[in-house]
Scaffold this motif. Structure first.
Motif, PDB file in Angstrom:
ATOM      1  N   LEU A 852     -11.137  42.712 -17.619  1.00 19.78           N
ATOM      2  CA  LEU A 852     -10.057  42.627 -18.596  1.00 19.78           C
ATOM      3  C   LEU A 852      -8.750  43.163 -18.031  1.00 19.78           C
ATOM      4  CD1 LEU A 852     -11.974  43.701 -21.835  1.00 19.78           C
ATOM      5  CD2 LEU A 852     -11.274  41.386 -21.158  1.00 19.78           C
ATOM      6  N   LYS A 853      -8.823  44.204 -17.207  1.00 20.98           N
ATOM      7  CA  LYS A 853      -7.607  44.749 -16.600  1.00 20.98           C
ATOM      8  C   LYS A 853      -6.940  43.734 -15.675  1.00 20.98           C
ATOM      9  CE  LYS A 853      -9.046  49.605 -16.755  1.00 20.98           C
ATOM     10  NZ  LYS A 853      -9.374  50.819 -15.945  1.00 20.98           N
ATOM     11  N   PHE A 854      -7.751  43.033 -14.891  1.00 18.96           N
ATOM     12  CA  PHE A 854      -7.171  42.036 -13.983  1.00 18.96           C
ATOM     13  C   PHE A 854      -6.610  40.836 -14.751  1.00 18.96           C
ATOM     14  CE2 PHE A 854      -9.921  44.044 -10.662  1.00 18.96           C
ATOM     15  CZ  PHE A 854      -8.884  44.384  -9.795  1.00 18.96           C
ATOM     16  N   ILE A 855      -7.258  40.456 -15.842  1.00 20.71           N
ATOM     17  CA  ILE A 855      -6.726  39.373 -16.670  1.00 20.71           C
ATOM     18  C   ILE A 855      -5.395  39.789 -17.295  1.00 20.71           C
ATOM     19  CG2 ILE A 855      -7.117  37.997 -18.732  1.00 20.71           C
ATOM     20  CD1 ILE A 855     -10.100  38.034 -18.101  1.00 20.71           C
ATOM     21  N   LYS A 856      -5.325  41.031 -17.723  1.00 24.11           N
ATOM     22  CA  LYS A 856      -4.092  41.546 -18.310  1.00 24.11           C
ATOM     23  C   LYS A 856      -2.968  41.547 -17.273  1.00 24.11           C
ATOM     24  CE  LYS A 856      -2.199  45.597 -20.671  1.00 24.11           C
ATOM     25  NZ  LYS A 856      -2.494  46.970 -21.134  1.00 24.11           N
ATOM     26  N   ARG A 857      -3.292  41.946 -16.036  1.00 21.27           N
ATOM     27  CA  ARG A 857      -2.283  41.941 -14.969  1.00 21.27           C
ATOM     28  C   ARG A 857      -1.762  40.515 -14.747  1.00 21.27           C
ATOM     29  NH1 ARG A 857      -4.040  43.711  -9.006  1.00 21.27           N
ATOM     30  NH2 ARG A 857      -3.966  45.807  -9.922  1.00 21.27           N
ATOM     31  N   TYR A 858      -2.661  39.564 -14.770  1.00 20.49           N
ATOM     32  CA  TYR A 858      -2.279  38.160 -14.542  1.00 20.49           C
ATOM     33  C   TYR A 858      -1.325  37.681 -15.635  1.00 20.49           C
ATOM     34  CZ  TYR A 858      -2.868  33.135 -13.722  1.00 20.49           C
ATOM     35  OH  TYR A 858      -2.645  31.811 -13.475  1.00 20.49           O
ATOM     36  N   LYS A 859      -1.616  38.018 -16.875  1.00 19.98           N
ATOM     37  CA  LYS A 859      -0.777  37.567 -17.980  1.00 19.98           C
ATOM     38  C   LYS A 859       0.555  38.301 -18.006  1.00 19.98           C
ATOM     39  CE  LYS A 859      -4.614  36.112 -20.960  1.00 19.98           C
ATOM     40  NZ  LYS A 859      -5.286  36.322 -22.261  1.00 19.98           N
ATOM     41  N   GLU A 860       0.585  39.560 -17.633  1.00 21.40           N
ATOM     42  CA  GLU A 860       1.843  40.303 -17.611  1.00 21.40           C
ATOM     43  C   GLU A 860       2.799  39.730 -16.586  1.00 21.40           C
ATOM     44  OE1 GLU A 860       0.735  44.292 -16.890  1.00 21.40           O
ATOM     45  OE2 GLU A 860       0.269  44.743 -18.993  1.00 21.40           O
ATOM     46  N   VAL A 861       2.297  39.264 -15.455  1.00 22.64           N
ATOM     47  CA  VAL A 861       3.155  38.631 -14.444  1.00 22.64           C
ATOM     48  C   VAL A 861       3.768  37.361 -14.996  1.00 22.64           C
ATOM     49  CG1 VAL A 861       3.159  37.481 -12.196  1.00 22.64           C
ATOM     50  CG2 VAL A 861       1.909  39.625 -12.502  1.00 22.64           C
ATOM     51  N   GLU A 862       2.998  36.615 -15.775  1.00 22.88           N
ATOM     52  CA  GLU A 862       3.503  35.372 -16.360  1.00 22.88           C
ATOM     53  C   GLU A 862       4.635  35.655 -17.334  1.00 22.88           C
ATOM     54  OE1 GLU A 862       1.841  31.516 -18.875  1.00 22.88           O
ATOM     55  OE2 GLU A 862       0.563  33.260 -18.525  1.00 22.88           O
ATOM     56  N   LYS A 863       4.484  36.709 -18.126  1.00 21.09           N
ATOM     57  CA  LYS A 863       5.496  37.003 -19.122  1.00 21.09           C
ATOM     58  C   LYS A 863       6.757  37.576 -18.500  1.00 21.09           C
ATOM     59  CE  LYS A 863       2.199  37.846 -22.875  1.00 21.09           C
ATOM     60  NZ  LYS A 863       1.654  38.866 -23.823  1.00 21.09           N
ATOM     61  N   SER A 864       6.597  38.479 -17.532  1.00 19.75           N
ATOM     62  CA  SER A 864       7.761  39.160 -16.978  1.00 19.75           C
ATOM     63  C   SER A 864       8.489  38.335 -15.937  1.00 19.75           C
ATOM     64  CB  SER A 864       7.338  40.501 -16.360  1.00 19.75           C
ATOM     65  OG  SER A 864       6.381  40.250 -15.323  1.00 19.75           O
ATOM     66  N   GLU A 865       7.756  37.643 -15.110  1.00 23.70           N
ATOM     67  CA  GLU A 865       8.386  36.909 -14.008  1.00 23.70           C
ATOM     68  C   GLU A 865       8.759  35.489 -14.405  1.00 23.70           C
ATOM     69  OE1 GLU A 865       9.210  38.161 -11.183  1.00 23.70           O
ATOM     70  OE2 GLU A 865       8.256  40.120 -11.399  1.00 23.70           O
ATOM     71  N   GLY A 866       7.856  34.826 -15.104  1.00 28.06           N
ATOM     72  CA  GLY A 866       8.106  33.441 -15.438  1.00 28.06           C
ATOM     73  C   GLY A 866       7.918  32.492 -14.276  1.00 28.06           C
ATOM     74  N   ASP A 867       7.420  32.986 -13.183  1.00 28.15           N
ATOM     75  CA  ASP A 867       7.203  32.158 -11.988  1.00 28.15           C
ATOM     76  C   ASP A 867       5.712  32.067 -11.741  1.00 28.15           C
ATOM     77  OD1 ASP A 867       7.226  30.810  -9.667  1.00 28.15           O
ATOM     78  OD2 ASP A 867       8.421  32.238  -8.528  1.00 28.15           O
ATOM     79  N   LEU A 868       5.159  30.874 -11.993  1.00 29.47           N
ATOM     80  CA  LEU A 868       3.713  30.712 -11.896  1.00 29.47           C
ATOM     81  C   LEU A 868       3.204  30.898 -10.471  1.00 29.47           C
ATOM     82  CD1 LEU A 868       3.187  27.617 -14.228  1.00 29.47           C
ATOM     83  CD2 LEU A 868       2.848  30.030 -14.778  1.00 29.47           C
ATOM     84  N   SER A 869       4.082  30.739  -9.480  1.00 29.04           N
ATOM     85  CA  SER A 869       3.627  30.819  -8.091  1.00 29.04           C
ATOM     86  C   SER A 869       3.232  32.229  -7.689  1.00 29.04           C
ATOM     87  CB  SER A 869       4.711  30.306  -7.144  1.00 29.04           C
ATOM     88  OG  SER A 869       5.860  31.142  -7.224  1.00 29.04           O
ATOM     89  N   VAL A 870       3.708  33.246  -8.385  1.00 28.48           N
ATOM     90  CA  VAL A 870       3.362  34.617  -8.017  1.00 28.48           C
ATOM     91  C   VAL A 870       2.272  35.180  -8.908  1.00 28.48           C
ATOM     92  CG1 VAL A 870       5.643  35.046  -7.079  1.00 28.48           C
ATOM     93  CG2 VAL A 870       5.195  35.585  -9.479  1.00 28.48           C
ATOM     94  N   GLN A 871       1.743  34.407  -9.810  1.00 31.39           N
ATOM     95  CA  GLN A 871       0.658  34.902 -10.656  1.00 31.39           C
ATOM     96  C   GLN A 871      -0.610  35.040  -9.836  1.00 31.39           C
ATOM     97  OE1 GLN A 871      -0.072  32.623 -14.118  1.00 31.39           O
ATOM     98  NE2 GLN A 871       1.930  32.963 -15.019  1.00 31.39           N
ATOM     99  N   CYS A 872      -1.266  36.141  -9.973  1.00 25.38           N
ATOM    100  CA  CYS A 872      -2.543  36.344  -9.288  1.00 25.38           C
ATOM    101  C   CYS A 872      -3.264  37.506  -9.943  1.00 25.38           C
ATOM    102  CB  CYS A 872      -2.341  36.602  -7.805  1.00 25.38           C
ATOM    103  SG  CYS A 872      -1.421  38.102  -7.424  1.00 25.38           S
ATOM    104  N   HIS A 873      -4.575  37.521  -9.791  1.00 19.08           N
ATOM    105  CA  HIS A 873      -5.367  38.634 -10.284  1.00 19.08           C
ATOM    106  C   HIS A 873      -5.398  39.787  -9.278  1.00 19.08           C
ATOM    107  CE1 HIS A 873      -7.155  35.177 -12.600  1.00 19.08           C
ATOM    108  NE2 HIS A 873      -6.991  36.052 -13.586  1.00 19.08           N
ATOM    109  N   TYR A 874      -5.387  39.440  -7.985  1.00 19.38           N
ATOM    110  CA  TYR A 874      -5.571  40.465  -6.946  1.00 19.38           C
ATOM    111  C   TYR A 874      -4.451  40.342  -5.911  1.00 19.38           C
ATOM    112  CZ  TYR A 874     -10.163  39.530  -8.965  1.00 19.38           C
ATOM    113  OH  TYR A 874     -11.189  39.286  -9.840  1.00 19.38           O
ATOM    114  N   CYS A 875      -3.863  41.466  -5.573  1.00 20.37           N
ATOM    115  CA  CYS A 875      -2.861  41.519  -4.507  1.00 20.37           C
ATOM    116  C   CYS A 875      -3.460  41.997  -3.190  1.00 20.37           C
ATOM    117  CB  CYS A 875      -1.698  42.421  -4.909  1.00 20.37           C
ATOM    118  SG  CYS A 875      -0.739  41.757  -6.290  1.00 20.37           S
ATOM    119  N   THR A 876      -4.720  42.369  -3.205  1.00 19.48           N
ATOM    120  CA  THR A 876      -5.439  42.681  -1.973  1.00 19.48           C
ATOM    121  C   THR A 876      -6.546  41.658  -1.802  1.00 19.48           C
ATOM    122  OG1 THR A 876      -6.888  44.207  -3.164  1.00 19.48           O
ATOM    123  CG2 THR A 876      -4.941  45.145  -2.104  1.00 19.48           C
ATOM    124  N   HIS A 877      -7.239  41.722  -0.657  1.00 18.83           N
ATOM    125  CA  HIS A 877      -8.190  40.681  -0.308  1.00 18.83           C
ATOM    126  C   HIS A 877      -9.578  41.280  -0.113  1.00 18.83           C
ATOM    127  CE1 HIS A 877      -9.623  37.103   2.124  1.00 18.83           C
ATOM    128  NE2 HIS A 877      -9.092  36.557   1.044  1.00 18.83           N
TER     129      HIS A 877
END
Length: 1425
Positions: A852-877
């Motif tokens: 749920l935390k990672f899903i929340k991070r994904y949705k917050e990026v969509e709302k704040s940035e508005g750029d779908l290309s930077v949406q992601c669940h994980y910034c590490t690999h």
């Protein structure tokens, strides 16, 4: 139309007469008439002929006769200078047009001069008219330019100075034509008067402008243009202005040619000698002209960065006056005393009328002042561009607004020097490629001068020629120089060959010292002085790409301190003589021969002149030592070699039968091979350039040779998200990862395919590696995995390989899943689903809260940035270089890798990999930035879990010293048990039924897109190579950011599936403890060891051998080797071995003369006798692991590795590759595995030694056995080793670590004579071992795990140094499963006279056990009998 054919077809006689006119003029000059009328006619006749030619030309100006080679050369021969002019004044444009008309006029008016042609004035005017016509017309496309005919025309017996004078006059006149045209004067009439005419016909063609400028520069560099070079600079500058001011269709191309020629002339002038007053005045004139015409010469059209760098180099030298003799192609030679005597007076001696010239010091001061002005202008315009291009500050004081020439950094000076060296090399190569350059002119000059000197011999007629002292002295001087250069070249050749011989001898001496001083050597070190052992993972890949071999290295090992490590009593004499074969570096540095090129090395460069400046590049001798005799390098590519995290520049060379990979070498701009220390890097990508060699010393120069036949497969790979790499897999298990630039990858791949026909033309075929297919099967891997014909591990490794994952690049390391979720229980229950992780979810979604935390991070990026290309669940690999290094940090070379990635030191102990349980909790639930998966070593390599090298990692916060990895309770503290259970979990039914879900996440359709979003499996866009097209990224800062992100955090594998991956079949494998022992492949009978109680013997039909009933004896004697094939069973008697893979040849030994023989199977006839083996005493054992490799040993205690050379089924010879020393008594048995490149030898000295078949060197020695070694065996599937000594049976792993041992019988009758390891599944925890004894009984053993009372209770554990010997709570035990007695099976009674068992083998489907005895009988044990 053919040049020279008439256009006036009505009168061919007139055409023929015109063509003969020049000859008539020449013949008329040669007639010597005595009376006055004939003398008058001799003067008037040539003029009449020329008037006739001018009349014909006026009527037929377009006829090809006027531009034919014969006609032009005949006219030029008449105008050839009659004598050598001693001094030439600078000609102006208008003076040069007339072809020395004034001189011609005066000479024509003096008919008494016998050397002047009477019609010279008329011929000069006519030739001038033709020259204008030539330059105003378009030149012929596929023929020589008419001007070439004029320039190369020369009568017989002419000196080189005459040729130079004539060609200079022609070139000056040609420049004058363009000068006149640029002023509007376009044509000249037949009588020599100019006619003004403005038309398109008067404009010279662009091709002629380009041709003339290039010809001027060519003649200048070849020494055939003797006029002031400033004339050429003036001409080219004027043409540039004309082109810029007018509009041409190919303006950019023409300007490029003009500026290129102008740059070459400028560099030529600036690098000329500056010793005398006239030389300094000429240099000052050039510098002033550059300053006056700065805006034209250094305009934006002239953007050649190499010229700017070379121009800076010239300014450095002129400012410092470091090379007054010149630093160009031909520096001014030192004049010998006898040369000064005969030549003209010194140039500094002023003649009358020259008193007004300035002094030499005043001119030099003027040069210095002008150089500073030019430097100031250059820095104002080009400083920023230079610093941005080379990423270096120009000044040692970066804060200064103005860069002074004396404050330039040494790094910039070195850069300019290397660019200048490249410029000289390219110019010399260009000169050498011209057939009519100064080389030919020098030869003709020498021969002409020498012939003139020979005519001075007494007795010759004086009227033949006049003695030219300058010619004679110049000729002798040139011959002296030529001889000196030849001697120097031969001497360098000799010295370099000698040094290569010294290097090879030193290398052999180093190997010999290693053998003498290692733990088995003659002068082995005492226990107290032996350095600590260091364990390092070998890069070699075994079956299913598993890297199991661990190498033991001696830390601090050095050739020069091995003796001193033994004792500290080295005498001064010994110290002086120590390593006398090693070349003295100081002496080598000061020696004369450390100069220019490898003169006998034509494979690496095209001309001897291209490397004269590389006086210090001796590193290339490592390449020379690797080149085979008469090697010819056909192609060269600049590459980047990647091994782990170390990236270094290199060169790939393609030979005839081999290719070479040279590390820390590069290709110059002209295609020559140099070391990186003496040549600028050829890497165009700035990020890759910064990665190179940062973790490896720059003086690490290596060259490795590989036969094309050793290549197993080549893969097209990615590197830093770019399709620019190749991975080469070799048959011995090693591989190389090469990165290409400049689109050379496809060229190199095609070259490999053309030179190795066995390679496929496609980049990544469906079944390119042996791991991807079973022997004799054409099914694709997916189907085989579904039908359970291959293991889960093998299929995952196959998918990793197909997706571009490799051991050679830690950024793309193979990725494996977390399998278990239970790291707290005492035992594992594979039937409980809670034991396993959820394979349908990524690591970030293993718990509901974290998901749920990672899903929340994904949705917050969509709302704040508005750029779908930077949406992601994980910034590490889930896989990166630091993750791989942290897992393997306890083993070299990953210890150094981890420190390098961490900035030079270890991380905080609490953050390092110290507990499997804690790592799982961090990656699955606790740490939001940790979603790591596992690596393949978690399923086959127990050694990485122990601190086998005793590295000090520090202490954790609770005071615990960080050492071995803390294992789960169910592993009982034993890494081997952890690996065994972990691998069993991977192959369990639960994982088999759910593994396809994890494949969808990593390699399949859930990798990206809507399915990935739904599965909570999206990563930062930079991780996806398919989404990032770096070729479209133009901003270098953004590109560097992306590449830095990828190199630090990893990258997504290639997507292999776009649809859901099918599940594995549930049928075919019942669950349970005996899962792999109960069934065989589909349609095949079960292995014989699954039905041990039902085994029955039967007679075996052996191909081409006598068959006798059971109980009778064969005249062939004891069976020594059995080979079951698909159709037959092959067998030979003792002291013979069959040669793979056709098994049609036999190798035999044991003869009285100590020789060995080669024969055909089934025949007693000897094909070849090898007498070379007799030098090593009596042979007692031999083995042939491959068709070209034979290994023998015996009474000499030396193991000999032989290469068997065969061509078209005919033997060429048996050559000794290496003699291996280590045993002290006779060697009794040998076993080899080409799969693991391992050789085991057993001896009467009660030892077994492991040898490396790749490097032909000692690996390790097994602990002392209880008796002489009688038999050894190696498993090709697991690498496990079995050794037998008397009645004792020992089991070891591939690295020589003890696993189990047992005493198999009581009394000498139970001595083991042969042994065999079954080839089961590589992940099975149990081994099936078969032994044949002296008492005629076959015993079948199986390993079982039992608890121990304490650590280190394993067999022979007190004598064996092992990297994982700590904390052992359980061990393997050998349990007897069944004894097979042929007499009991046939008669029901045992017998004390059973023949000894001498050979064992198993059929290919493992359903039958084949047994051979000393009576020559072979019988089979199977369920069906």
């Amino acid at each position: 139309m053919v040049i020279g054919e008439p256009q006036w077809g009505e009168c061919p006689s007139a055409w023929f007469m015109c063509r003969r006119c020049p000859a008539a003029l020449r013949d008329g000059q040669s007639n010597n008439c005595s009376d006055s009328e004939e003398d008058n006619w001799k003067v008037t006749y040539p003029g009449n002929v020329m008037q006739f030619l001018c009349l014909i030309y006026h009527n037929y100006p377009q006829d090809p006769l006027w531009q034919s080679s014969d006609f032009l050369q005949a006219l030029a021969a008449i105008l050839f200078p009659p004598e050598i002019p001693k001094r030439r004044s600078n000609s102006s444009w208008n003076d040069s047009v007339a072809l020395t008309a004034a001189k011609g006029q005066s000479r024509a008016e003096n008919p008494t001069n016998p050397t002047i042609h009477p019609a010279r004035k008329q011929i000069s005017d006519f030739l001038k008219l033709l020259l204008i016509e030539i330059l105003l017309c378009n030149p012929p496309q596929k023929q020589l330019h008419p001007l070439d005919f004029l320039l190369e025309a020369s009568p017989e017996n002419t000196t080189n100075q005459q040729k130079r004078s004539f060609q200079s006059e022609i070139l000056l006149s040609a420049m004058g034509v363009f000068h006149i045209v640029s002023e509007g004067c376009c044509t000249i009439s037949s009588n020599g008067t100019r006619e003004s005419q403005q038309s398109s016909e008067s404009i010279p063609s662009l091709a002629n402008i380009s041709y003339l400028t290039q010809k001027l520069v060519e003649k200048l560099y070849s020494g055939m243009f003797t006029a002031d070079p400033k004339e050429i600079i003036l001409f080219i500058t004027e043409q540039i202005m004309v082109v810029i001011e007018n509009s041409f269709s190919q303006k950019e191309v023409l300007l490029s040619v003009l500026y290129s020629s102008l740059n070459r002339v400028i560099l030529y002038c600036l690098s000329k000698p500056q010793q005398s007053l006239s030389e300094c005045l000429g240099l000052l004139s050039i510098l002033n002209f550059l300053q006056e015409q700065w805006d034209i010469i250094f305009a934006t059209y002239n953007s050649n960065m190499s010229f700017i760098i070379c121009f800076m180099h010239c300014l450095f030298h002129i400012h410092a006056r470091s090379y007054p003799e010149g630093f160009g192609l031909e520096p001014k030679p030192r004049v010998s005393p006898y040369h000064q005597v005969f030549l003209s007076p010194h140039e500094d001696m002023r003649e009358p009328g020259e008193e007004s010239l300035p002094s030499l010091s005043d001119v030099q001061n003027g040069i210095l002042k002008t150089v500073l002005g030019l430097w100031h202008q250059l820095m104002q315009q080009r400083r920023q561009v230079l610093e941005d291009t080379f990423k270096m500050d120009l000044s040692v004081k970066p804060g200064e607004s103005e860069v002074k020439i004396e404050n330039v950094t040494p790094l910039w000076e070195e850069t300019t020097l290397k660019s200048w060296q490249h410029y000289l090399a390219s110019e010399k190569k260009m000169l050498a490629s011209k057939p009519n350059t100064v080389q030919q002119s020098k030869t003709s000059s020498w021969s002409g001068s020498l012939s003139s000197a020979m005519k001075l011999i007494p007795g010759r007629q004086a009227k033949e020629t006049e003695c030219k002292t300058e010619d004679f002295v110049s000729c002798m001087e040139e011959y002296r120089r030529r001889g000196q250069e030849l001697y120097a070249s031969l001497y360098k050749d000799h010295v370099q060959r000698q040094k290569c011989g010294y290097s090879k001898a030193a290398s052999e001496w180093a190997k010999m010292k290693n053998q003498l001083f290692n733990e088995l050597g003659l002068w082995r070190q005492k226990l107290g002085t032996v350095p600590c052992s260091q364990w390092s993972l070998d890069w070699r890949e075994g079956p299913v790409r598993m890297r199991k071999r661990i190498r033991r290295k001696i830390s601090g090992e050095s050739l020069k301190n091995v003796n001193q490590a033994k004792n500290n009593e080295t005498s001064p004499t010994n110290a002086e003589n120590q390593d006398e074969l090693m070349p003295d570096e100081d002496e080598d540095r000061d020696d004369v021969e450390d100069c220019n090129q490898l003169t006998f090395f034509p494979a690496l460069h095209e001309s001897l002149h291209s490397e004269d400046f590389l006086e210090l590049c001796r590193e290339r001798k490592v390449i020379l030592q690797e080149l085979v005799d008469k090697e010819k390098v056909s192609r060269k590519h600049s590459v980047v070699i990647v091994q782990g995290h170390v990236v270094s520049e290199g060169v790939l060379l393609f030979g005839q039968q081999h290719f070479y990979i040279c590390e820390n070498f590069t290709l110059s701009s002209v295609g020559d091979v140099y070391c990186t220390k003496h040549c600028l890097s050829n890497i165009s990508d700035q990020f890759i350039f910064n990665m190179c060699s940062k973790d490896r010393p720059s003086d690490h120069y290596t060259c490795n040779r590989y036969p094309y036949s050793d290549i197993k497969e080549i893969q097209l790979m990615r590197f830093l998200l770019q399709e620019i790499a190749l991975e080469i897999f070799f048959r011995n298990g090693y591989s190389k990862f090469l990165v290409f630039h400049n689109s050379d990858r496809i060229k190199a791949f095609k070259s490999f395919c053309s030179l190795q026909p066995g390679l496929k033309g496609k980049g990544i075929p469906e079944e390119s590696l042996n791991i991807r297919k079973s022997i004799g099967s054409e099914k694709i891997m997916l189907q085989k995995w579904q039908k359970r014909e291959i293991s889960n591990f093998e299929y995952l490794m196959y998918l990793n390989t197909m997706a571009g994952r490799t051991y050679n690049d830690y950024m793309q390391y193979p990725v494996f899943p977390w399998i278990l979720a239970d790291y707290t229980s005492e035992t594992l229950n594979f039937t409980n689903p809670k034991t396993f992780r959820d394979l349908s979810k990524p690591m970030g979604a293993q718990t509901k809260e974290r998901k749920l935390k990672f899903i929340k991070r994904y949705k917050e990026v969509e709302k704040s940035e508005g750029d779908l290309s930077v949406q992601c669940h994980y910034c590490t690999h889930y896989s990166s270089a630091i993750i791989v290094a942290s897992y393997l940090v306890r083993m070299k070379p990953f210890t150094q890798t981890f420190c390098s990635l961490q900035g030079g030191s270890f991380d905080v102990a609490d953050r390092m990999f110290h507990s499997v349980k804690n790592t799982w909790e961090s990656a699955s639930s606790e740490n939001m930035s940790d979603v790591r998966e596992l690596i393949p070593e978690f399923f086959y390599l127990p050694e990485f879990l122990t601190n086998c090298n005793d590295v000090e990692f520090g202490c954790m916060q609770d005071g615990t010293i960080l050492g071995d990895v803390l294992l789960p309770p169910w592993a009982e503290g034993d890494p081997q048990k952890f690996i065994s259970l972990h691998r069993q979990a991977l192959e369990s039914d639960f994982v088999s039924c759910n593994l396809h879900h994890w494949i969808d996440l990593i390699f399949g359709y859930k990798q990206h897109g809507p399915a990935a979003v739904e599965a909570v499996n999206t990563f930062h866009p930079y991780f996806y190579g398919d989404k990032m097209d770096l070729h479209k990224v133009t901003d270098p800062l953004i590109k560097s950011t992306i590449l830095g992100f990828v190199s630090n955090f990893g990258q997504i594998p290639k997507q292999l599936f776009t649809k859901p991956h099918p599940a594995r079949n549930a049928q075919g494998k019942p669950s349970g403890k005996e899962v792999s022992l109960s069934t065989g492949p589909t349609g095949c009978p079960p292995p014989f060891f699954c039905t041990l109680q039902n085994l029955k013997p039967s007679l075996v039909t052996v191909k081409d051998m006598y068959i006798f009933p059971l109980g009778s004896e064969s005249p062939k004697g004891a069976i020594g080797h059995i080979v079951p094939t698909e159709k037959y069973v092959l067998a030979v008697e003792k002291n013979k071995v069959l040669i793979p893979h056709l098994w049609s040849k036999t190798f035999s030994w044991g003869f009285d003369d100590f020789t060995c023989c080669l024969g055909n199977y089934g025949s007693d006839k000897t094909l070849t006798t090898f007498e070379s083996t007799a030098d090593w005493g009596k042979c007692l054992c031999a083995v042939c692991p491959s068709p070209t490799l034979v290994i023998t040993s015996g009474d000499s205690a030396v193991v000999c590795i032989w290469e068997l050379s065969m061509f078209k089924d005919k033997v060429k010879g048996l050559h000794l590759k290496q003699a291996l020393y280590g045993h002290t008594k006779s060697v009794t048995c040998l076993a080899a595995s080409m799969t693991y490149s391992l050789l085991v030898s057993g001896s009467c000295d009660q030892t077994c030694i492991l040898w490396d078949l790749d490097h032909l060197m000692f690996v390790t020695q097994l602990p002392i056995h209880r008796a002489s070694i009688s038999a050894v065996a190696i498993s090709d599937s697991t690498g496990d080793i079995v050794s037998c000594a008397g009645t004792h049976l020992y089991l070891w792993n591939i690295n020589g670590q003890a696993l189990a041992s047992i005493n198999t019988a009581c009394g000498s009758q139970g001595d083991i004579q042969c042994c065999y390891l079954t080839e089961g599944m590589d992940w099975e925890s149990s081994n099936i071992i078969i032994t044949g004894s002296w008492d005629g009984i076959v015993r079948i053993w199986k390993t079982e795990n039992v608890r121990t009372s304490g650590p280190g209770a394993g067999p022979e554990s007190h004598t064996m140094e092992s990297p994982d010997h700590k904390g052992k709570k359980w061990e393997k035990n050998l349990a007897l499963c069944r004894e097979l007695d042929i007499n009991i099976a046939l008669t029901g009674k045992s017998s004390k006279n059973n023949p000894a068992i001498t050979a064992l083998a198993i059929s290919r489907n493992q359903s039958k056990l084949l047994v051979g005895d000393e009576r020559g009988r072979i019988y089979c044990w199977s369920r069906d009998g």
